[in-house]
Design a protein around this motif. Structure first.
Motif, short mmCIF file in Angstrom:
data_model
loop_
_atom_site.label_atom_id
_atom_site.label_comp_id
_atom_site.label_asym_id
_atom_site.label_seq_id
_atom_site.Cartn_x
_atom_site.Cartn_y
_atom_site.Cartn_z
N PHE B 54 0.74 -1.30 -0.03
CA PHE B 54 0.04 0.14 0.05
C PHE B 54 0.91 1.26 0.00
O PHE B 54 1.78 1.52 0.95
CB PHE B 54 -1.09 -0.04 1.12
CG PHE B 54 -1.53 1.21 1.58
CD1 PHE B 54 -2.44 1.92 0.58
CD2 PHE B 54 -1.54 1.69 2.80
CE1 PHE B 54 -3.08 2.96 0.90
CE2 PHE B 54 -2.03 3.05 3.09
CZ PHE B 54 -2.89 3.66 2.00
N PHE B 73 -1.47 5.46 10.75
CA PHE B 73 -1.59 3.91 10.67
C PHE B 73 -1.11 3.27 11.62
O PHE B 73 -0.95 2.05 11.88
CB PHE B 73 -1.54 3.46 9.25
CG PHE B 73 -2.53 4.03 8.33
CD1 PHE B 73 -3.79 3.15 8.32
CD2 PHE B 73 -2.32 4.71 7.38
CE1 PHE B 73 -4.83 3.61 7.44
CE2 PHE B 73 -3.46 5.05 6.35
CZ PHE B 73 -4.69 4.50 6.69
N VAL B 90 3.66 0.63 3.05
CA VAL B 90 3.40 -0.46 4.01
C VAL B 90 3.49 -1.53 3.28
O VAL B 90 2.59 -2.04 2.25
CB VAL B 90 1.99 -0.42 4.68
CG1 VAL B 90 1.96 -1.59 5.80
CG2 VAL B 90 1.76 0.89 5.34
N LEU B 96 -0.36 -4.94 7.14
CA LEU B 96 -1.43 -4.72 5.97
C LEU B 96 -2.62 -5.49 6.41
O LEU B 96 -3.76 -4.80 6.32
CB LEU B 96 -0.98 -5.36 4.57
CG LEU B 96 0.08 -4.64 4.20
CD1 LEU B 96 0.61 -5.39 2.98
CD2 LEU B 96 -0.66 -3.35 3.57
N ARG B 99 -4.09 -3.45 10.19
CA ARG B 99 -3.96 -2.04 10.34
C ARG B 99 -4.70 -1.54 8.79
O ARG B 99 -5.73 -0.52 9.02
CB ARG B 99 -2.79 -1.44 10.54
CG ARG B 99 -2.12 -1.69 11.81
CD ARG B 99 -0.91 -1.28 12.34
NE ARG B 99 -0.92 -1.40 13.47
CZ ARG B 99 -1.27 -0.37 14.49
NH1 ARG B 99 -1.92 0.80 14.06
NH2 ARG B 99 -1.38 -0.64 16.00
N ILE B 100 -4.21 -1.80 7.79
CA ILE B 100 -4.71 -1.24 6.67
C ILE B 100 -6.19 -1.84 6.16
O ILE B 100 -7.01 -1.12 5.96
CB ILE B 100 -3.60 -1.39 5.21
CG1 ILE B 100 -2.19 -0.87 5.86
CG2 ILE B 100 -4.06 -0.78 4.14
CD1 ILE B 100 -2.21 0.83 6.19
#
Lengths: 154, 154
Positions: B54, B73, B90, B96, B99-100
């Motif tokens: 990302f 983040f 990231v 990923l 969190r994402i």
């Protein structure tokens, strides 16, 4: 005319994506452009026309988002820009003064684009007082416009 | 590790811009990129390495915004991308996944980038189950990755 950010008829019907102010600020930080064009115009007393415009350009696959911005601000048009790109565009001085400026004063941009917004605002407030029609004012506007970041072609 | 969107130490000290989820969603709709790279890698059993990442790329004048995203983040790095561009990136599978993905599940993107996010999510969930290490899984990931929109160089 509804307030900026108020649901419009189109929004109520569910045809247009509903946007919130935080999202609009973030999206404009990325994709928006505040530009002041100065064109030679024989019909104008000063010989020049000052053209401030606010635009957001997107690939045509996201046309819906541009229509959502139009509904959100309650002004502007969505037009073909170049190739497969569309632009949401506000050029009306009244709409810029009454809708675009107050929104970004209340919800400040977080990127350096905020500095361009402040210059754009300064030009519009000068135009509101008719200063763009005078030599000194026009020169000042030209100076401000020359210091704004260029919008990148997308 | 603090929750996504919780003020970090850096944020509390006032050194980093504080972001809100609406703004982050709007900004990523404009500037973010979900990408799945598939590289030849002799050391891997399958002969290939699947690299989801990302990224958000910005001109260096907005470096502060990329650091603000990193703080928001609570993961990732800010690195030089190319020329005068920096990237917030990231790559950690754990970050990923933890969190994402949850952030964009809770705050869906409004542009067609949402479809790329869903593909990106599918690949990560397959990887979590180790499916990228099997021939059939790898082929499926390759197929998904090939249908994602390319991120435009900025």
């Amino acid at each position: 005319m509804p307030m900026v950010g108020e649901p419009s008829e189109t929004l109520r019907s569910g045809l247009v994506v509903k946007l919130d102010p935080g999202w609009v600020t973030g999206f404009v930080d990325g994709e928006g452009c505040f530009h002041v064009g100065i064109n030679v115009h024989a019909d104008m007393t000063s010989g020049y026309q000052v053209l401030p415009e606010f635009t957001v350009v997107q690939h045509e696959r996201d046309a819906q988002l541009l229509h959502a911005l139009k509904a959100f601000f309650g002004c502007g048009v969505v037009r073909t820009n170049h190739g497969d790109r569309l632009a949401y565009r506000v050029r009306s001085q009244q709409h810029l003064l009454e809708r675009i400026l107050p929104f970004f004063e209340k919800h400040p941009l977080r990127s350096k684009k905020h500095i361009d917004f402040l210059k754009f605002r300064e030009v519009l407030l000068m135009m509101q007082k008719g200063e763009h029609l005078k030599g000194g004012g026009l020169e000042r506007i030209r100076e401000i416009a020359s210091k704004m970041n260029r919008c990148q072609p997308r």
